[in-house]
Design a protein around this motif. Structure first.
Motif, PDB file in Angstrom:
ATOM      1  N   GLY A 129      40.241  33.486  45.174  1.00  0.00           N
ATOM      2  CA  GLY A 129      40.667  32.112  44.963  1.00  0.00           C
ATOM      3  C   GLY A 129      41.889  31.900  44.104  1.00  0.00           C
ATOM      4  N   ASN A 130      42.699  32.920  43.912  1.00  0.00           N
ATOM      5  CA  ASN A 130      43.876  32.756  43.051  1.00  0.00           C
ATOM      6  C   ASN A 130      45.131  33.112  43.836  1.00  0.00           C
ATOM      7  N   PRO A 131      45.935  32.126  44.240  1.00  0.00           N
ATOM      8  CA  PRO A 131      47.144  32.406  45.006  1.00  0.00           C
ATOM      9  C   PRO A 131      48.294  32.922  44.149  1.00  0.00           C
ATOM     10  N   TYR A 132      48.156  32.841  42.814  1.00  0.00           N
ATOM     11  CA  TYR A 132      49.254  33.204  41.916  1.00  0.00           C
ATOM     12  C   TYR A 132      49.316  34.705  41.639  1.00  0.00           C
ATOM     13  N   GLY A 133      48.206  35.385  41.816  1.00  0.00           N
ATOM     14  CA  GLY A 133      48.147  36.820  41.551  1.00  0.00           C
ATOM     15  C   GLY A 133      46.700  37.265  41.519  1.00  0.00           C
ATOM     16  N   THR A 134      46.481  38.540  41.295  1.00  0.00           N
ATOM     17  CA  THR A 134      45.115  39.042  41.158  1.00  0.00           C
ATOM     18  C   THR A 134      44.562  38.631  39.801  1.00  0.00           C
ATOM     19  N   SER A 135      43.287  38.219  39.773  1.00  0.00           N
ATOM     20  CA  SER A 135      42.652  37.866  38.509  1.00  0.00           C
ATOM     21  C   SER A 135      41.180  38.254  38.552  1.00  0.00           C
ATOM     22  N   HIS A 136      40.625  38.442  37.368  1.00  0.00           N
ATOM     23  CA  HIS A 136      39.225  38.877  37.281  1.00  0.00           C
ATOM     24  C   HIS A 136      38.581  38.263  36.052  1.00  0.00           C
ATOM     25  N   VAL A 137      37.305  37.924  36.156  1.00  0.00           N
ATOM     26  CA  VAL A 137      36.525  37.457  35.013  1.00  0.00           C
ATOM     27  C   VAL A 137      35.630  38.606  34.568  1.00  0.00           C
ATOM     28  N   ASP A 138      35.887  39.141  33.377  1.00  0.00           N
ATOM     29  CA  ASP A 138      35.107  40.306  32.946  1.00  0.00           C
ATOM     30  C   ASP A 138      33.853  39.926  32.163  1.00  0.00           C
ATOM     31  N   ALA A 139      33.691  38.649  31.826  1.00  0.00           N
ATOM     32  CA  ALA A 139      32.462  38.147  31.186  1.00  0.00           C
ATOM     33  C   ALA A 139      32.061  39.004  29.992  1.00  0.00           C
ATOM     34  N   THR A 171      39.865  46.060  31.418  1.00  0.00           N
ATOM     35  CA  THR A 171      39.847  45.334  32.690  1.00  0.00           C
ATOM     36  C   THR A 171      41.210  45.364  33.359  1.00  0.00           C
ATOM     37  N   ALA A 172      42.259  45.030  32.613  1.00  0.00           N
ATOM     38  CA  ALA A 172      43.607  45.064  33.190  1.00  0.00           C
ATOM     39  C   ALA A 172      44.020  46.486  33.546  1.00  0.00           C
ATOM     40  N   THR A 173      43.520  47.467  32.798  1.00  0.00           N
ATOM     41  CA  THR A 173      43.795  48.862  33.142  1.00  0.00           C
ATOM     42  C   THR A 173      43.280  49.177  34.540  1.00  0.00           C
ATOM     43  N   ALA A 174      42.050  48.776  34.825  1.00  0.00           N
ATOM     44  CA  ALA A 174      41.449  49.056  36.132  1.00  0.00           C
ATOM     45  C   ALA A 174      42.227  48.384  37.253  1.00  0.00           C
ATOM     46  N   ILE A 175      42.661  47.144  37.035  1.00  0.00           N
ATOM     47  CA  ILE A 175      43.449  46.448  38.063  1.00  0.00           C
ATOM     48  C   ILE A 175      44.797  47.136  38.249  1.00  0.00           C
ATOM     49  N   ALA A 176      45.429  47.513  37.157  1.00  0.00           N
ATOM     50  CA  ALA A 176      46.725  48.200  37.239  1.00  0.00           C
ATOM     51  C   ALA A 176      46.603  49.506  38.006  1.00  0.00           C
ATOM     52  N   GLY A 188      32.882  41.923  29.139  1.00  0.00           N
ATOM     53  CA  GLY A 188      32.608  43.321  29.444  1.00  0.00           C
ATOM     54  C   GLY A 188      31.410  43.564  30.332  1.00  0.00           C
ATOM     55  N   SER A 189      30.704  42.494  30.743  1.00  0.00           N
ATOM     56  CA  SER A 189      29.497  42.674  31.548  1.00  0.00           C
ATOM     57  C   SER A 189      29.760  42.633  33.048  1.00  0.00           C
ATOM     58  N   ASN A 190      31.019  42.419  33.435  1.00  0.00           N
ATOM     59  CA  ASN A 190      31.357  42.313  34.858  1.00  0.00           C
ATOM     60  C   ASN A 190      32.569  43.187  35.155  1.00  0.00           C
ATOM     61  N   PRO A 191      32.374  44.489  35.370  1.00  0.00           N
ATOM     62  CA  PRO A 191      33.503  45.381  35.651  1.00  0.00           C
ATOM     63  C   PRO A 191      34.265  44.950  36.910  1.00  0.00           C
ATOM     64  N   VAL A 192      35.484  45.401  37.015  1.00  0.00           N
ATOM     65  CA  VAL A 192      36.310  45.099  38.189  1.00  0.00           C
ATOM     66  C   VAL A 192      35.545  45.471  39.455  1.00  0.00           C
ATOM     67  N   ASN A 193      35.419  44.501  40.355  1.00  0.00           N
ATOM     68  CA  ASN A 193      34.560  44.657  41.525  1.00  0.00           C
ATOM     69  C   ASN A 193      35.364  44.715  42.820  1.00  0.00           C
ATOM     70  N   ASP A 194      34.643  44.763  43.931  1.00  0.00           N
ATOM     71  CA  ASP A 194      35.308  44.894  45.229  1.00  0.00           C
ATOM     72  C   ASP A 194      36.186  43.692  45.548  1.00  0.00           C
ATOM     73  N   THR A 195      35.774  42.491  45.135  1.00  0.00           N
ATOM     74  CA  THR A 195      36.585  41.303  45.396  1.00  0.00           C
ATOM     75  C   THR A 195      37.938  41.409  44.703  1.00  0.00           C
ATOM     76  N   THR A 196      37.917  41.817  43.443  1.00  0.00           N
ATOM     77  CA  THR A 196      39.164  41.950  42.696  1.00  0.00           C
ATOM     78  C   THR A 196      40.008  43.098  43.250  1.00  0.00           C
ATOM     79  N   ARG A 197      39.375  44.189  43.612  1.00  0.00           N
ATOM     80  CA  ARG A 197      40.126  45.322  44.170  1.00  0.00           C
ATOM     81  C   ARG A 197      40.776  44.943  45.497  1.00  0.00           C
ATOM     82  N   ALA A 198      40.085  44.149  46.307  1.00  0.00           N
ATOM     83  CA  ALA A 198      40.665  43.697  47.573  1.00  0.00           C
ATOM     84  C   ALA A 198      41.863  42.797  47.311  1.00  0.00           C
TER      85      ALA A 198
END
Length: 206
Positions: free
Chosen positions: A161-171, A17-22, A173-183
């Motif tokens: 909803g996170n002013p501190y940085g980008t964050s994602h809930v991967d649940a 997950t962090a790989t995809a965000i990076a 492994g069932s929730n890959p990095v999505n458009d909201t996180t990429r934005a």
């Protein structure tokens, strides 16, 4: 002609997950004109632990060509974006171990006056996302660094909803990095590059 911002994206990821965000942050920063080094920190877990989790093993194989970060990469950079999954509301030991190797640069004042920011991911909603980034930023304050968080400087930040940085809930492994996180990653990367470029140029754009 302006000198490109030198950005190091330094992260740890077990299951990807962090790989995809990076990778998203690095790509956006390059498109914004930055010179980018995408770097992972060294793995500390035993191979048996990695092999026991198919997603962990797959990510290790998929990222085999990504260089391992060194203190030289931080010294080189004008800006550093750190990334880590949450471990009990804190950063992963792998990223912490890397940060702990920066003492020599810190003693020489070479960590000061750089721009820093961070991103994270959790397996559950909330799950320590904000506390992980705030814990990471404790180190930035000790560096004498310039913390550039995304805040709510763009409307898309009200989606993640996170002013501190980008964050994602991967649940799990069932929730890959999505458009909201990429934005959110795009906003963060572009903001870091903008502010760093302004600092390098003597603050005319800030």
């Amino acid at each position: 002609m302006s000198i490109p911002v030198k950005l190091a994206v330094i992260y740890y990821s077990s299951t990807g997950t962090a790989t995809a965000i990076a990778q998203e942050i690095a790509e956006v920063a390059q498109k914004a004109g930055a010179e980018v080094r995408l770097l992972k920190v060294a793995e500390l877990a035993p191979q048996a632990a990695i092999d026991s989790n198919p997603a962990w093993a797959a990510n290790a194989t998929a990222t085999g060509d990504i260089p391992v970060a060194s203190p030289d990469d931080v010294e080189w950079a004008d800006a550093v974006i750190f990334g880590s999954p949450t471990r009990f509301g804190n950063i992963a030991s792998q990223l912490k171990q890397f940060i702990d190797t920066l003492g020599g640069l810190w003693a020489q004042g070479k960590l000061a006056d750089k721009v820093y920011s961070g991103f994270t991911a959790t397996a559950t909603t909330h799950g320590g996302q904000e506390s992980t980034l705030l814990a990471l930023y404790n180190s930035v304050h000790h560096f004498g660094g310039i913390l550039v968080s995304p805040g709510y400087t763009d409307a898309v930040k009200f989606d993640d909803g996170n002013p501190y940085g980008t964050s994602h809930v991967d649940a799990q492994g069932s929730n890959p990095v999505n458009d909201t996180t990429r934005a959110a990653a795009r906003v963060q990367a572009e903001r870091v590059i903008k502010i760093t470029a302004g600092l390098k140029a003597g603050l005319p754009t800030i």
